[in-house]
Design a protein around this motif. Structure first.
Motif, mmCIF file in Angstrom:
data_model
loop_
_atom_site.group_PDB
_atom_site.id
_atom_site.type_symbol
_atom_site.label_atom_id
_atom_site.label_comp_id
_atom_site.label_asym_id
_atom_site.label_seq_id
_atom_site.Cartn_x
_atom_site.Cartn_y
_atom_site.Cartn_z
ATOM 1 N N LEU A 136 0.847 -1.098 0.030
ATOM 2 C CA LEU A 136 -0.062 0.202 0.028
ATOM 3 C C LEU A 136 0.925 1.298 0.031
ATOM 4 C CD1 LEU A 136 -2.845 -0.819 2.477
ATOM 5 C CD2 LEU A 136 -3.211 -0.307 -0.124
ATOM 6 N N SER A 137 2.016 1.338 0.424
ATOM 7 C CA SER A 137 2.932 2.494 0.456
ATOM 8 C C SER A 137 3.289 2.716 -1.003
ATOM 9 C CB SER A 137 4.417 1.848 0.916
ATOM 10 O OG SER A 137 3.997 1.410 2.375
ATOM 11 N N SER A 138 3.069 1.810 -1.909
ATOM 12 C CA SER A 138 3.121 2.516 -3.330
ATOM 13 C C SER A 138 2.116 3.245 -3.688
ATOM 14 C CB SER A 138 3.025 1.280 -4.164
ATOM 15 O OG SER A 138 1.880 0.682 -4.404
ATOM 16 N N ILE A 139 1.221 3.844 -2.873
ATOM 17 C CA ILE A 139 0.148 4.887 -3.455
ATOM 18 C C ILE A 139 0.915 6.250 -3.241
ATOM 19 C CG2 ILE A 139 -1.623 6.564 -2.345
ATOM 20 C CD1 ILE A 139 -2.610 4.231 -0.787
ATOM 21 N N VAL A 140 2.224 6.500 -2.859
ATOM 22 C CA VAL A 140 2.805 7.568 -2.721
ATOM 23 C C VAL A 140 3.524 7.747 -4.039
ATOM 24 C CG1 VAL A 140 4.881 8.756 -1.612
ATOM 25 C CG2 VAL A 140 3.150 7.565 -0.436
ATOM 26 N N LEU A 141 3.903 6.663 -4.717
ATOM 27 C CA LEU A 141 4.821 6.611 -5.784
ATOM 28 C C LEU A 141 3.987 6.621 -7.301
ATOM 29 C CD1 LEU A 141 7.054 3.635 -5.052
ATOM 30 C CD2 LEU A 141 7.500 6.019 -4.426
ATOM 31 N N LEU A 142 2.776 6.682 -7.164
ATOM 32 C CA LEU A 142 1.737 6.639 -8.296
ATOM 33 C C LEU A 142 1.793 7.830 -8.808
ATOM 34 C CD1 LEU A 142 -1.118 4.165 -6.966
ATOM 35 C CD2 LEU A 142 0.799 3.560 -8.605
ATOM 36 N N SER A 232 22.810 15.060 -29.401
ATOM 37 C CA SER A 232 21.897 14.064 -29.722
ATOM 38 C C SER A 232 20.595 14.573 -29.011
ATOM 39 C CB SER A 232 22.254 12.714 -29.407
ATOM 40 O OG SER A 232 21.272 11.682 -29.871
ATOM 41 N N SER A 233 19.461 14.214 -29.913
ATOM 42 C CA SER A 233 18.086 14.555 -29.295
ATOM 43 C C SER A 233 17.319 13.095 -29.069
ATOM 44 C CB SER A 233 17.217 15.479 -30.673
ATOM 45 O OG SER A 233 17.097 14.624 -31.670
ATOM 46 N N GLU A 234 17.955 12.138 -29.225
ATOM 47 C CA GLU A 234 17.575 10.734 -28.891
ATOM 48 C C GLU A 234 17.434 10.526 -27.351
ATOM 49 O OE1 GLU A 234 19.356 7.616 -30.928
ATOM 50 O OE2 GLU A 234 18.985 8.275 -32.758
ATOM 51 N N ILE A 235 16.411 10.680 -26.882
ATOM 52 C CA ILE A 235 16.041 10.584 -25.342
ATOM 53 C C ILE A 235 15.020 9.266 -24.967
ATOM 54 C CG2 ILE A 235 16.344 12.766 -24.751
ATOM 55 C CD1 ILE A 235 13.535 13.192 -24.664
ATOM 56 N N ALA A 236 15.410 8.675 -23.627
ATOM 57 C CA ALA A 236 14.565 7.419 -23.441
ATOM 58 C C ALA A 236 13.095 7.822 -23.022
ATOM 59 C CB ALA A 236 15.392 6.615 -22.232
ATOM 60 N N LEU A 237 12.770 9.023 -22.989
ATOM 61 C CA LEU A 237 11.572 9.448 -22.287
ATOM 62 C C LEU A 237 10.370 9.125 -23.270
ATOM 63 C CD1 LEU A 237 12.346 12.789 -20.515
ATOM 64 C CD2 LEU A 237 12.517 10.591 -19.728
ATOM 65 N N SER A 256 4.582 9.613 -12.397
ATOM 66 C CA SER A 256 5.073 8.494 -11.258
ATOM 67 C C SER A 256 6.645 8.657 -11.055
ATOM 68 C CB SER A 256 4.877 7.198 -11.923
ATOM 69 O OG SER A 256 5.495 6.970 -13.021
ATOM 70 N N SER A 257 6.925 7.807 -9.672
ATOM 71 C CA SER A 257 8.143 7.896 -9.313
ATOM 72 C C SER A 257 9.119 7.262 -10.357
ATOM 73 C CB SER A 257 8.410 7.108 -8.006
ATOM 74 O OG SER A 257 7.749 7.667 -6.827
ATOM 75 N N GLN A 258 8.884 6.318 -11.171
ATOM 76 C CA GLN A 258 9.548 5.943 -12.165
ATOM 77 C C GLN A 258 9.819 6.586 -13.356
ATOM 78 O OE1 GLN A 258 7.915 2.519 -13.938
ATOM 79 N NE2 GLN A 258 9.699 1.843 -15.095
ATOM 80 N N ASP A 259 8.794 7.595 -13.575
ATOM 81 C CA ASP A 259 9.022 8.709 -14.800
ATOM 82 C C ASP A 259 9.844 9.739 -14.040
ATOM 83 O OD1 ASP A 259 7.493 7.305 -16.308
ATOM 84 O OD2 ASP A 259 5.529 8.345 -15.592
ATOM 85 N N LEU A 260 9.847 10.100 -12.865
ATOM 86 C CA LEU A 260 10.702 11.147 -12.104
ATOM 87 C C LEU A 260 11.909 10.577 -12.245
ATOM 88 C CD1 LEU A 260 8.608 12.010 -9.107
ATOM 89 C CD2 LEU A 260 8.920 13.489 -11.090
ATOM 90 N N GLU A 261 12.119 9.761 -12.016
ATOM 91 C CA GLU A 261 13.850 9.026 -12.043
ATOM 92 C C GLU A 261 14.423 9.000 -13.438
ATOM 93 O OE1 GLU A 261 16.233 5.181 -10.617
ATOM 94 O OE2 GLU A 261 14.144 4.922 -10.479
ATOM 95 N N LEU A 262 13.304 8.658 -14.633
ATOM 96 C CA LEU A 262 13.857 8.909 -15.864
ATOM 97 C C LEU A 262 14.320 10.264 -16.259
ATOM 98 C CD1 LEU A 262 11.544 6.548 -17.627
ATOM 99 C CD2 LEU A 262 13.891 5.909 -17.064
ATOM 100 N N VAL A 263 13.346 11.304 -15.755
ATOM 101 C CA VAL A 263 13.521 12.714 -16.264
ATOM 102 C C VAL A 263 14.998 13.014 -15.638
ATOM 103 C CG1 VAL A 263 12.641 14.905 -15.880
ATOM 104 C CG2 VAL A 263 11.073 13.231 -16.513
ATOM 105 N N ALA A 264 15.016 12.914 -14.342
ATOM 106 C CA ALA A 264 16.163 13.276 -13.313
ATOM 107 C C ALA A 264 17.542 12.791 -14.003
ATOM 108 C CB ALA A 264 16.130 12.901 -12.298
ATOM 109 N N LYS A 265 17.509 11.567 -14.552
ATOM 110 C CA LYS A 265 18.743 10.727 -15.160
ATOM 111 C C LYS A 265 18.981 11.164 -16.716
ATOM 112 C CE LYS A 265 18.661 7.041 -12.138
ATOM 113 N NZ LYS A 265 18.799 5.532 -12.275
ATOM 114 N N GLU A 266 17.915 12.130 -17.385
ATOM 115 C CA GLU A 266 18.285 12.367 -18.831
ATOM 116 C C GLU A 266 19.231 13.251 -18.965
ATOM 117 O OE1 GLU A 266 18.109 11.443 -22.088
ATOM 118 O OE2 GLU A 266 16.516 10.466 -21.464
ATOM 119 N N ASP A 267 20.115 13.146 -20.126
ATOM 120 C CA ASP A 267 20.918 14.305 -20.457
ATOM 121 C C ASP A 267 20.337 15.594 -20.589
ATOM 122 O OD1 ASP A 267 23.621 15.033 -21.387
ATOM 123 O OD2 ASP A 267 22.539 15.544 -23.331
#
Length: 331
Positions: A136-142, A232-237, A256-267
Motif C-alpha cells: 500500500l505504500s506504493s500509493i505515494v509513488l503513483l 543528440s536529441s534521442e532520449i529515453a522518455l 510517477s516515481s519511475q518517470d521522475l527518475e527517468l527525467v532526472a537521469k536524462e541528459d
C-alpha cells in the motif's frame, strides 16, 4: 403380492428435474430474492409472485443481470451455474445495467466490447491495483493518472481485485482522492508563487538584474545553444512524459516515481532539444523532479519505519509476560 388399484403413481426418472438456486430482482432494483426452480416457466411464475409483477403486464422476460442476455430456453437455463442472478422485465420494459446489482460488469453494455478491448484500460487499472495489493505504500509513488484511474473504478470491481471488503476499498479510494487533492494543492501553491515572482519582476527589482546578466552572457548563451543543437536529441522518455513536462504546471506532481527518475537521469542537453527549452529551464525542471522523487522515497521509508516500530510495540507485552525471560534477569 398385488398392487392396490388407484394408488399413487411413481414418476418416471425422466420427469424428475433438479431444482436450481437462482436470484431474482427487478430492473434498477436493489433488493434481490433467492428462489429455487426446476424450469424457466416455474422461475417466471415465482418472479411474478415474489416481485409483485402485475400479470396483465405479460409477457414477463427473464434476462441475466450481468449483461442483459435473454434466457428463454430451458436447456440453457439448466446450464447456468447456481445462484445466477436474473432481472424480471415486464411488458416492453428494457434491461439497463445497474452498478448496484452486484454484477461482474462495471461498464455499460454498449461500451463493453469497445473501450476495454481497444484501450486496454481494464488491464492497466488491474496491474496498478495488484501493485497496491502487494504494498500500500506504493500509493505515494503513483502518477496522478494512476490515482485517478483507481478512483474511477467501481468499488465492487476494485474490492474483488484486491480481495477486500467494499467498506475497506471505499476507504482506500478516499485515501487516493486525498493524495490527488494534496498534489493539486501543491500545484496551485507553486502557481501562486510563480505569479508573485512575476509581479516582482514587473516592479523591476528582478528584471533589471536579468537584463544586466543577459548583456554580459550573450555570447556564452549562443555557445551553449549551439552545443545543444549539436547534441543528440534521442532520449529515453516517452511522449506521455514529454507532454506532461510541457503542458502541465508543476509536472513533477503529475508523474510517477519511475518517470521522475527517468527525467532526472536524462541528459540535460538532449532533453532541452526535445522540449525546445533553454538549458537553464531544463536543468531546473530536472532538479525539481529529483527533489520530488527524493521526497516520495523518504515518505515510503517513513511508512516502513512506522510499521517496524508498530510491530515491535505489539510484541512487547508477550515478551514481558514470558516467565523464562524473567528468570534470565540476574537482578
Amino acid at each position: 403380492m398385488t398392487e392396490v388399484a388407484g394408488g399413487p403413481s411413481v414418476p418416471e426418472p425422466s420427469e424428475i428435474r433438479a431444482l436450481k438456486q437462482c436470484l431474482l430482482c427487478r430492473n434498477h432494483g436493489r433488493e434481490q430474492h433467492g428462489v429455487a426452480a426446476s424450469c424457466l416457466e416455474e422461475l417466471r411464475s415465482k418472479a411474478c409472485d415474489i416481485l409483485a409483477i402485475d400479470k396483465s403486464l405479460a409477457p414477463v422476460t427473464l434476462v441475466l443481470a450481468e449483461d442483459g442476455t435473454i434466457v428463454d430456453d430451458d436447456d440453457y437455463f439448466l446450464c447456468l451455474p447456481a445462484n445466477t442472478k436474473f432481472v424480471a422485465l415486464a411488458g416492453n420494459e428494457k434491461w439497463a445495467y445497474n452498478n448496484s446489482d452486484g454484477g461482474t460488469a462495471w461498464i455499460t453494455q454498449e461500451s463493453f466490447d469497445g473501450d476495454e478491448t481497444d484501450s486496454g484500460a481494464g488491464l492497466k487499472w488491474k496491474n496498478v491495483a495488484r501493485q497496491l495489493k502487494a504494498d500500500l505504500s506504493s500509493i505515494v509513488l503513483l502518477s496522478e493518472e494512476d490515482l485517478q484511474m483507481l478512483i474511477d473504478v467501481p468499488c465492487s470491481e476494485l474490492a474483488q481485485e484486491l480481495s477486500q471488503s467494499r467498506v475497506a476499498v471505499q476507504g482506500l479510494q478516499n485515501t487516493l482522492q486525498q493524495v490527488l487533492d494534496q498534489r493539486e494543492e501543491a500545484r496551485q501553491s507553486k502557481q501562486l508563487l510563480e505569479l508573485y515572482l512575476r509581479a516582482l519582476e514587473k516592479e523591476g527589482s528582478i528584471l533589471l538584474k536579468q537584463q544586466e546578466s543577459k548583456a554580459g552572457l550573450g555570447d556564452e548563451r549562443d555557445a551553449v545553444d549551439t552545443g545543444i543543437g549539436e547534441s543528440s536529441s534521442e532520449i529515453a522518455l516517452t511522449s506521455q512524459i514529454l507532454t506532461a513536462l510541457k503542458a502541465k504546471p508543476a509536472p513533477e506532481l503529475s508523474l510517477s516515481s519511475q518517470d521522475l527518475e527517468l527525467v532526472a537521469k536524462e541528459d540535460p542537453k538532449a532533453l532541452a532539444v526535445a522540449l525546445n527549452w533553454d538549458i537553464k529551464k531544463t536543468e531546473a525542471v530536472q532538479q525539481t523532479c529529483h527533489q520530488e522523487l527524493s521526497l516520495r522515497l523518504q515518505q515510503v521509508q517513513s511508512l516502513y519505519s512506522l510499521r517496524s516500530i508498530s510491530a515491535r510495540k505489539s510484541s512487547l507485552p508477550g515478551e514481558v509476560q514470558n516467565p523464562k525471560q524473567a528468570k534470565r534477569d540476574p537482578t
